[in-house]
Design a protein around this motif. Structure first.
Motif, PDB file in Angstrom:
ATOM      1  N   SER A  56      -4.170   4.553  -1.557  1.00  0.00           N
ATOM      2  CA  SER A  56      -4.883   5.589  -0.804  1.00  0.00           C
ATOM      3  C   SER A  56      -5.432   5.103   0.528  1.00  0.00           C
ATOM      4  O   SER A  56      -5.959   5.904   1.308  1.00  0.00           O
ATOM      5  N   LEU A  57      -5.343   3.803   0.803  1.00  0.00           N
ATOM      6  CA  LEU A  57      -5.951   3.265   2.018  1.00  0.00           C
ATOM      7  C   LEU A  57      -5.133   3.624   3.260  1.00  0.00           C
ATOM      8  O   LEU A  57      -3.915   3.442   3.291  1.00  0.00           O
ATOM      9  N   SER A 101     -10.231   5.529   2.828  1.00  0.00           N
ATOM     10  CA  SER A 101      -9.498   5.793   1.586  1.00  0.00           C
ATOM     11  C   SER A 101      -9.356   7.300   1.376  1.00  0.00           C
ATOM     12  O   SER A 101     -10.338   8.050   1.463  1.00  0.00           O
ATOM     13  N   ASP A 120     -12.794   4.278  -5.762  1.00  0.00           N
ATOM     14  CA  ASP A 120     -13.639   3.324  -5.034  1.00  0.00           C
ATOM     15  C   ASP A 120     -13.515   1.924  -5.626  1.00  0.00           C
ATOM     16  O   ASP A 120     -13.437   0.926  -4.889  1.00  0.00           O
ATOM     17  N   ASP A 149     -10.238   0.339  -4.694  1.00  0.00           N
ATOM     18  CA  ASP A 149     -10.197  -0.099  -3.298  1.00  0.00           C
ATOM     19  C   ASP A 149     -10.739  -1.519  -3.154  1.00  0.00           C
ATOM     20  O   ASP A 149     -10.287  -2.286  -2.291  1.00  0.00           O
ATOM     21  N   TRP A 196      -8.591  -4.890  -1.678  1.00  0.00           N
ATOM     22  CA  TRP A 196      -9.017  -5.789  -0.607  1.00  0.00           C
ATOM     23  C   TRP A 196      -8.873  -7.259  -1.029  1.00  0.00           C
ATOM     24  O   TRP A 196      -8.255  -8.052  -0.329  1.00  0.00           O
TER      25      TRP A 196
END
Length: 512
Positions: free
Chosen positions: A463-464, A482, A255, A258, A262
Motif C-alpha cells: 500500500s505504500l 500508505s 499500519d 507498514d 520499512w
C-alpha cells in the motif's frame, strides 16, 4: 562537495556523473537520489551506503513529525488509543471461546501511556540506528573498531524487527487472524500481558486464504528478519495481483504491516552493502540492555498513571483542550514517579550509547566498559541527572505547531509556483480547511490531485506510495503515504496527511 565524497559511495555510473561539469551534476545526482528514495522494491545488487543513510534519516524525520502530530491532533491520539484497546490480548478467545472482561475505561489510561511510549521508542531506535550508521561511515572511526559498531547496528536492526513483528502479531490476533490464535488461561508474559499462541499452521491455509497465510508467516516467532523478506515480497505480489482481498484488513493492521515494510527491506539492503553480521546475544547489546532496563522501570509505574478524568469516555479526548491536558498530566505523573519525562529517558539512552561508541571508536587505546556504568534501572534511579538533557529538547516534546514556525508561510507569489486544477483544489480544500464531520477524500482523487501538481507517484511495497516533487521544485523531501484499505482518506488520516503535506511542501501547494 561531490568530489570530496568517498569514491566507494558511488557506482561507476554515478562516479562518471560526479566527474562531469559541476553546473549540471547537482541536478542529476539529486534526481537519482530522489528516484532511489522513491523506489522501495527489492534491493539492487549494489546500493551506495550514502543512500541507505538517507533512507534512515528520512524515517527518523517522519517519526519525529508523527510524534508532533500525535500531540497536536486529538483525532490522531484517539485513533491510536482505540487501536491499542481493540488489540488487547485479553480479547483473544481461549480454547473454550471465552474472552476476559473488556473493562475498557479501566485500560484507557494504560493505553495512552503505551501509545506515547511506543512512538517514542520507535523514534529513539531509528535515531540511534542513524547515529551508528554515521559512525560506521565516519573516516575518523578506527577500521578495526568498525566491526564492533557493525554488530551493534545488526542487533539494533533485529531488535526493531522484533518490536515491529510483536506489534503486527498484536493486531493480527485480534483482527484478520482472530480465529487462528488462542489465549492461554492463567499464563502471562514478562510485561504482564496474557499469553497468546497460534493455533493453526500457516501451511494448512495454502490456497484458501493467501493473504492470511502470508500474514501468519510473518507472525511466526521462528520467522526471523532474514526470512521475512520473502514473505514481504509475496505480500507485495498478492497486493498487485489481487488488491480486492486487502479490503478485509483493518487500518490498524495495515499500519502494523507498514512498520515491517520499512525495517525488513532495510535489513536486506544493509546486509548486501556492508555484510551485516548475524544477530548476537552476547556482544553489541548496549542499547538493547539499556532499553530493557528503561522499560522495566517504566512498567513499574505504568499502573500509577490515571488519566480517566480527561479520557473517559474515550471521545472526551476530542473535546477542546482535553487531549493536551491528558498528555500534560501523563508527562507530570511520569516525572513525579520517575524523576523525568518519558521521552527524555529514551533520549538519554540514545545519547549515552552513542557517546560510548563514539568515544571508543576514535580513541587510540581501548576504553574500559566500567567507565560508562549502566546498572539496573539506571535511568530511573538517576532521573534527576537527566535534566541537563532538556537543553537539547527531545522532539517528542516539540509540537507540530512549533515545528511549523520554521517553515515559511506561503504567500501569493509562492503559491503561483504550482497551479491546481478545480478537482485538485477541492481535495486540498478538504485537507487544509477546518475538518468537518464525515469529511472524506477518495484515494484516486488524492493521487490525481498530486499528479496534477506535478508530483511523480512511485508504488512501493503493497500500500505504500511515494510522491516525488517535480523537477521545477527545489530539492525537497519526498512524501511516503500508505493507501487506506478502504481507499478513503478520512477521520484521523485527514489531519495527519495535511500536516505532512504542509510541513514538506508548505510553500508550493495552495491550501484551499
Amino acid at each position: 562537495m561531490l568530489m570530496k565524497t568517498p569514491r566507494a559511495w558511488w557506482t561507476d555510473e554515478q562516479w562518471e556523473l560526479v566527474k562531469q561539469d559541476h553546473s549540471t551534476v547537482v541536478d542529476k545526482m539529486a534526481n537519482m537520489i530522489k528516484e532511489m528514495l522513491a523506489t522501495r522494491k527489492a534491493p539492487a545488487k549494489t546500493i551506495p551506503f550514502a543512500k541507505l543513510l538517507l533512507l534512515i534519516e528520512k524515517q527518523r524525520n517522519d517519526l519525529e513529525d508523527y510524534l508532533a502530530i500525535l500531540r497536536d491532533e486529538p483525532s490522531v491520539l484517539v485513533y491510536q488509543v482505540n487501536s491499542w484497546l481493540l488489540s488487547r490480548p485479553e480479547l483473544v478467545t481461549d480454547d473454550r471461546g471465552r474472552n476476559l472482561p473488556p473493562e475498557t475505561d479501566k485500560h484507557i489510561s494504560c493505553a495512552i501511556f503505551e501509545v506515547v511510549r511506543g512512538w517514542i521508542q520507535k523514534f529513539a531506535i531509528t535515531s540511534y540506528m542513524y547515529n551508528l550508521t554515521q559512525m560506521w561511515d565516519d573516516p575518523n572511526t578506527k577500521s578495526d573498531y568498525k566491526r564492533i559498531i557493525l554488530q551493534e547496528i545488526s542487533n539494533v536492526l533485529h531488535f526493531e524487527y522484533s518490536r515491529a513483528q510483536a506489534h503486527l502479531i498484536r493486531h493480527v490476533q485480534t483482527g484478520i487472524g482472530a480465529r487462528c490464535f488462542r489465549r492461554v488461561p492463567n499464563a502471562y508474559d514478562e510485561a504482564g500481558n496474557p499469553r497468546v499462541v497460534m493455533r493453526v499452521k500457516p501451511e494448512e491455509l495454502n490456497g484458501r486464504d493467501s493473504l492470511l497465510q502470508h500474514m501468519l508467516r510473518l507472525c511466526q516467532p521462528q520467522t526471523h528478519a532474514s526470512q521475512a523478506f520473502q514473505w514481504v515480497n509475496k505480500l507485495d505480489e498478492l497486493y498487485n495481483s489481487k488488491p480486492s482481498c486487502w479490503k478485509s484488513l483493518q487500518q490498524r493492521e495495515m499500519d502494523a504491516l507498514d512498520e515491517l515494510f520499512w525495517i525488513v527491506p532495510l535489513i536486506e539492503e544493509l546486509s548486501m552493502v556492508i555484510a551485516l553480521p548475524p544477530l548476537s546475544r552476547k556482544t553489541g547489546q548496549l542499547y538493547i540492555n539499556g532499553s530493557w532496563e528503561l522499560d522495566y522501570g517504566l512498567n513499574k509505574i505504568r499502573k500509577e498513571i490515571d488519566l480517566q478524568a480527561f479520557s473517559v469516555p474515550l471521545n472526551k479526548l476530542l473535546e477542546p483542550g482535553m487531549a493536551n491536558e491528558a498528555l500534560t498530566q501523563l508527562d507530570d505523573l511520569v516525572e513525579l514517579h520517575a524523576g523525568c519525562k518519558m521521552d527524555f529517558f529514551y533520549h538519554y539512552v540514545v545519547q549515552y550509547c552513542s557517546a560510548y561508541y563514539r568515544a571508543r571508536s576514535q580513541e587510540t587505546k581501548d576504553i574500559e566498559q566500567n567507565e560508562y556504568p549502566f546498572t539496573t534501572a539506571y535511568c530511573i534511579a538517576q532521573g534527576v541527572d537527566l535534566k541537563k538533557y532538556e537543553e537539547n529538547r527531545s522532539p517528542a516534546q516539540t509540537s507540530a505547531s512549533e515545528n511549523e514556525q520554521t517553515v515559511n508561510k506561503p504567500n501569493k507569489e509562492q503559491l503561483q509556483k504550482l497551479d491546481a486544477n478545480p478537482a485538485a483544489k477541492k481535495v486540498f480544500s478538504t485537507l487544509f480547511e477546518e475538518p468537518k464531520a464525515g469529511a472524506s477524500i477518495t484515494w484516486t482523487a488524492f493521487i490525481s490531485a498530486m499528479v496534477a501538481m506535478g508530483f511523480d507517484v512511485k508504488h512501493g511495497y503493497c500500500s505504500l506510495h511515494t510522491f516525488v516533487p517535480s523537477s521545477n521544485m527545489p530539492m525537497m523531501p519526498i512524501l511516503t503515504v500508505s493507501q487506506p484499505p478502504n481507499h478513503k482518506i478520512e477521520g484521523h488520516l485527514i489531519p495527519t496527511l495535511a500536516r505532512q503535506l504542509k510541513k514538506a511542501y508548505g510553500n508550493f501547494i495552495p491550501f484551499g
